[in-house]
Design a protein around this motif. Structure first.
Motif, PDB file in Angstrom:
ATOM      1  N   ASN A 200       0.783  -1.237   0.000  1.00 38.95           N
ATOM      2  CA  ASN A 200       0.000   0.000   0.000  1.00 38.95           C
ATOM      3  C   ASN A 200       0.818   1.293   0.000  1.00 38.95           C
ATOM      4  N   PRO A 201       1.703   1.470  -0.935  1.00 42.07           N
ATOM      5  CA  PRO A 201       2.474   2.715  -0.913  1.00 42.07           C
ATOM      6  C   PRO A 201       1.614   3.899  -1.346  1.00 42.07           C
ATOM      7  N   ASP A 202       1.910   5.056  -0.780  1.00 44.12           N
ATOM      8  CA  ASP A 202       1.266   6.277  -1.243  1.00 44.12           C
ATOM      9  C   ASP A 202       2.276   6.957  -2.169  1.00 44.12           C
ATOM     10  N   PHE A 203       2.016   6.909  -3.455  1.00 41.13           N
ATOM     11  CA  PHE A 203       2.976   7.442  -4.415  1.00 41.13           C
ATOM     12  C   PHE A 203       2.940   8.968  -4.525  1.00 41.13           C
ATOM     13  N   ALA A 204       1.856   9.585  -4.000  1.00 42.97           N
ATOM     14  CA  ALA A 204       1.655  11.019  -4.240  1.00 42.97           C
ATOM     15  C   ALA A 204       2.879  11.881  -3.900  1.00 42.97           C
ATOM     16  N   PRO A 205       3.426  11.761  -2.675  1.00 43.86           N
ATOM     17  CA  PRO A 205       4.559  12.644  -2.361  1.00 43.86           C
ATOM     18  C   PRO A 205       5.776  12.395  -3.257  1.00 43.86           C
ATOM     19  N   PHE A 206       6.011  11.139  -3.616  1.00 43.08           N
ATOM     20  CA  PHE A 206       7.159  10.826  -4.484  1.00 43.08           C
ATOM     21  C   PHE A 206       6.958  11.456  -5.862  1.00 43.08           C
ATOM     22  N   GLN A 208       5.178  14.049  -6.679  1.00 44.86           N
ATOM     23  CA  GLN A 208       5.335  15.511  -6.659  1.00 44.86           C
ATOM     24  C   GLN A 208       6.823  15.884  -6.681  1.00 44.86           C
ATOM     25  N   LYS A 209       7.594  15.156  -5.879  1.00 43.10           N
ATOM     26  CA  LYS A 209       9.039  15.418  -5.809  1.00 43.10           C
ATOM     27  C   LYS A 209       9.683  15.229  -7.189  1.00 43.10           C
ATOM     28  N   ILE A 210       9.267  14.165  -7.876  1.00 46.57           N
ATOM     29  CA  ILE A 210       9.827  13.877  -9.207  1.00 46.57           C
ATOM     30  C   ILE A 210       9.455  14.995 -10.173  1.00 46.57           C
ATOM     31  N   LYS A 211       8.193  15.413 -10.083  1.00 45.79           N
ATOM     32  CA  LYS A 211       7.730  16.476 -10.992  1.00 45.79           C
ATOM     33  C   LYS A 211       8.566  17.747 -10.787  1.00 45.79           C
ATOM     34  N   LYS A 234      -1.484   5.599 -12.520  1.00 46.70           N
ATOM     35  CA  LYS A 234      -2.616   6.488 -12.279  1.00 46.70           C
ATOM     36  C   LYS A 234      -2.103   7.838 -11.722  1.00 46.70           C
ATOM     37  N   GLY A 235      -1.228   7.735 -10.715  1.00 47.86           N
ATOM     38  CA  GLY A 235      -0.678   8.945 -10.101  1.00 47.86           C
ATOM     39  C   GLY A 235       0.167   9.753 -11.084  1.00 47.86           C
ATOM     40  N   TYR A 236       0.944   9.071 -11.892  1.00 45.86           N
ATOM     41  CA  TYR A 236       1.806   9.717 -12.903  1.00 45.86           C
ATOM     42  C   TYR A 236       0.959  10.571 -13.853  1.00 45.86           C
ATOM     43  N   LYS A 237      -0.180  10.012 -14.242  1.00 47.70           N
ATOM     44  CA  LYS A 237      -1.082  10.751 -15.145  1.00 47.70           C
ATOM     45  C   LYS A 237      -1.791  11.879 -14.397  1.00 47.70           C
ATOM     46  N   GLU A 238      -2.362  11.543 -13.233  1.00 45.10           N
ATOM     47  CA  GLU A 238      -3.152  12.525 -12.489  1.00 45.10           C
ATOM     48  C   GLU A 238      -2.332  13.754 -12.098  1.00 45.10           C
ATOM     49  N   ARG A 239      -1.071  13.524 -11.784  1.00 51.33           N
ATOM     50  CA  ARG A 239      -0.219  14.655 -11.377  1.00 51.33           C
ATOM     51  C   ARG A 239       0.422  15.346 -12.574  1.00 51.33           C
ATOM     52  N   GLY A 240       0.108  14.848 -13.758  1.00 53.08           N
ATOM     53  CA  GLY A 240       0.564  15.534 -14.977  1.00 53.08           C
ATOM     54  C   GLY A 240       2.047  15.392 -15.263  1.00 53.08           C
ATOM     55  N   LEU A 241       2.674  14.308 -14.815  1.00 49.73           N
ATOM     56  CA  LEU A 241       4.109  14.137 -15.114  1.00 49.73           C
ATOM     57  C   LEU A 241       4.314  13.983 -16.618  1.00 49.73           C
TER      58      LEU A 241
END
Ligand code: PHB
Length: 388
Positions: A200-206, A208-211, A234-241
């Motif tokens: 269950n990792p939360d990728f969101a903070p990672f 954002q940091k990458i972006k 999903k996160g990669y797309k949602e955060r617009g990377l």
């Protein structure tokens, strides 16, 4: 009368010597995650193995092939170990096979050594697994083997800076190490890296940091079968990377056929390196995938099913050569150096390391006849595990 009895006794004795193994079932004990978040890995290994048996008959060298399955529930090395112990002691299996995740293979390796029993790894992919027992063979892949080619491809295709994201356990560490090595040796620069929890990792903070770091690409590895890859994409797309121009490159575990459909169009264009694609262009793969869909109409053939299929191919070929003898030392000696054509392409067992040697393909997700597929457009032939 007396002579007849003696003759019968002699005949029986000869018969039983002759059939010391030939008449017995060939029992293959499979340690598989059949429940829990990685249950699809178990289902796929079993489907592949059973398809081979269906196509090639359920006996080899006079021995009926029997698969005995034990569920190890995924990341649970103690359960894998207990399952293997039961298979060896109670079920008296001849061969151990399966092993979805690395901790499961590590836990069982000492038992294979103690029992001098062949242990065929159909999934787990940390490089060092095969060094943990001289009785281990592998028909899946190793992470360094499948990672080096995408690092080389990236360095040759305008990617100068990369941020790495890997699952924090054996195969993730292997992937990270190999990517950094190959990419930096080719002149590339690593601008950051993170190891994420397996559960269950939360990728969101990672993300954002990458972006904010703005690398040319992010290299990602997580084991197939769970939800990690799906969540990351999903996160990669949602955060617009993607919109920020950060490419996504990965090993093919991310775009495994089993999840491609569910991940949908966001996978289009993702570049990976891997050893199997459903659309690998060969006559054998066409007949294999057709047979697979016939046997399992709702499932897609993938790299795990082919590893299960090839493991059975190996067992059948070895037993034909040994006349039905599956004892550990003989089995391993016979398997070393074996070569055959797999639905993935030509493969062999490295006689020095007992690892699979195989082509690694560079692929891009595209639509083929309306279906998302990993389309192969380049390959490196006969890749060995580069760390051995
Ligand atoms: C592993 O745990 O070794 C493993 C499992 C699934 C993969 C890759 C590695 O896709």
């Amino acid at each position: 009368m007396h002579i007849n009895k003696t003759l019968t006794a002699i005949a029986l004795a000869i018969g039983s010597i002759h059939s010391a193994y030939a008449a017995d079932d060939l029992k293959i004990g499979m340690v598989l995650p059949m429940s829990g978040p990685f249950a699809v890995l178990g289902e796929h290994m079993l489907n592949g193995a059973e398809l081979y048996i269906k196509q090639h008959g359920d006996s080899v060298a006079g021995r009926k092939v029997v698969l005995i399955v034990k569920d190890d529930t995924g990341f649970a090395p103690e359960i894998s170990k207990r399952a293997a112990q039961e298979l060896i002691v109670k079920d008296k299996v001849d061969i151990l096979a399966g092993f979805g995740l690395t901790p499961s293979a590590f836990a069982v390796a000492p038992l294979a050594t103690e029992a001098k029993m062949p242990m065929i790894v159909m999934s787990a992919a940390t490089s060092s697994i095969t060094t943990k027992s001289p009785y281990i063979l592998r028909t899946s892949m190793t992470l360094p083997q499948i990672t080096a080619p995408i690092a080389t491809w990236a360095s040759k295709n305008g990617i100068k800076t990369v941020y790495t994201v890997v699952a924090d356990y054996g195969p993730g560490h292997d992937a990270e190490k190999q990517f950094v090595k190959t990419f930096t040796e080719a002149g590339g620069q690593i601008v950051g890296g993170v190891r994420t929890p397996v559960k269950n990792p939360d990728f969101a903070p990672f993300l954002q940091k990458i972006k904010d770091t703005k690398p040319d690409a992010v290299f990602f590895f997580a084991p197939a079968g769970g939800e990690l890859g799906v969540a990351f994409l999903k996160g990669y797309k949602e955060r617009g990377l993607d919109k920020a121009g950060i490419k996504l490159i990965s090993t093919g575990d991310l775009t495994d056929e089993d999840v491609l459909g569910a991940m949908g169009d966001p996978t289009l264009g993702v570049m990976t390196s891997f050893h199997y694609s459903e659309v690998h262009d060969s006559a054998l793969n066409k007949s294999y995938t057709q047979a697979y869909y016939k046997a399992y109409p709702d499932k897609r053939p993938n790299f795990i099913t082919v590893a299960g299929y090839d493991a059975m191919h190996l067992v059948y070929d070895v037993l034909k050569k040994t006349g039905g003898d599956a004892s550990g030392d003989k089995f391993i000696a016979t398997a070393k150096g074996m070569k055959w054509e797999s639905p993935r392409g030509p493969i062999s067992i490295d006689p020095n390391t007992r690892e699979i040697v195989q082509n690694i393909y560079i692929r891009k997700v595209e639509k083929v006849d309306g279906k998302l597929q990993n389309v192969e457009f380049d390959h490196i032939a006969d890749v060995k595990d580069p760390t051995k």
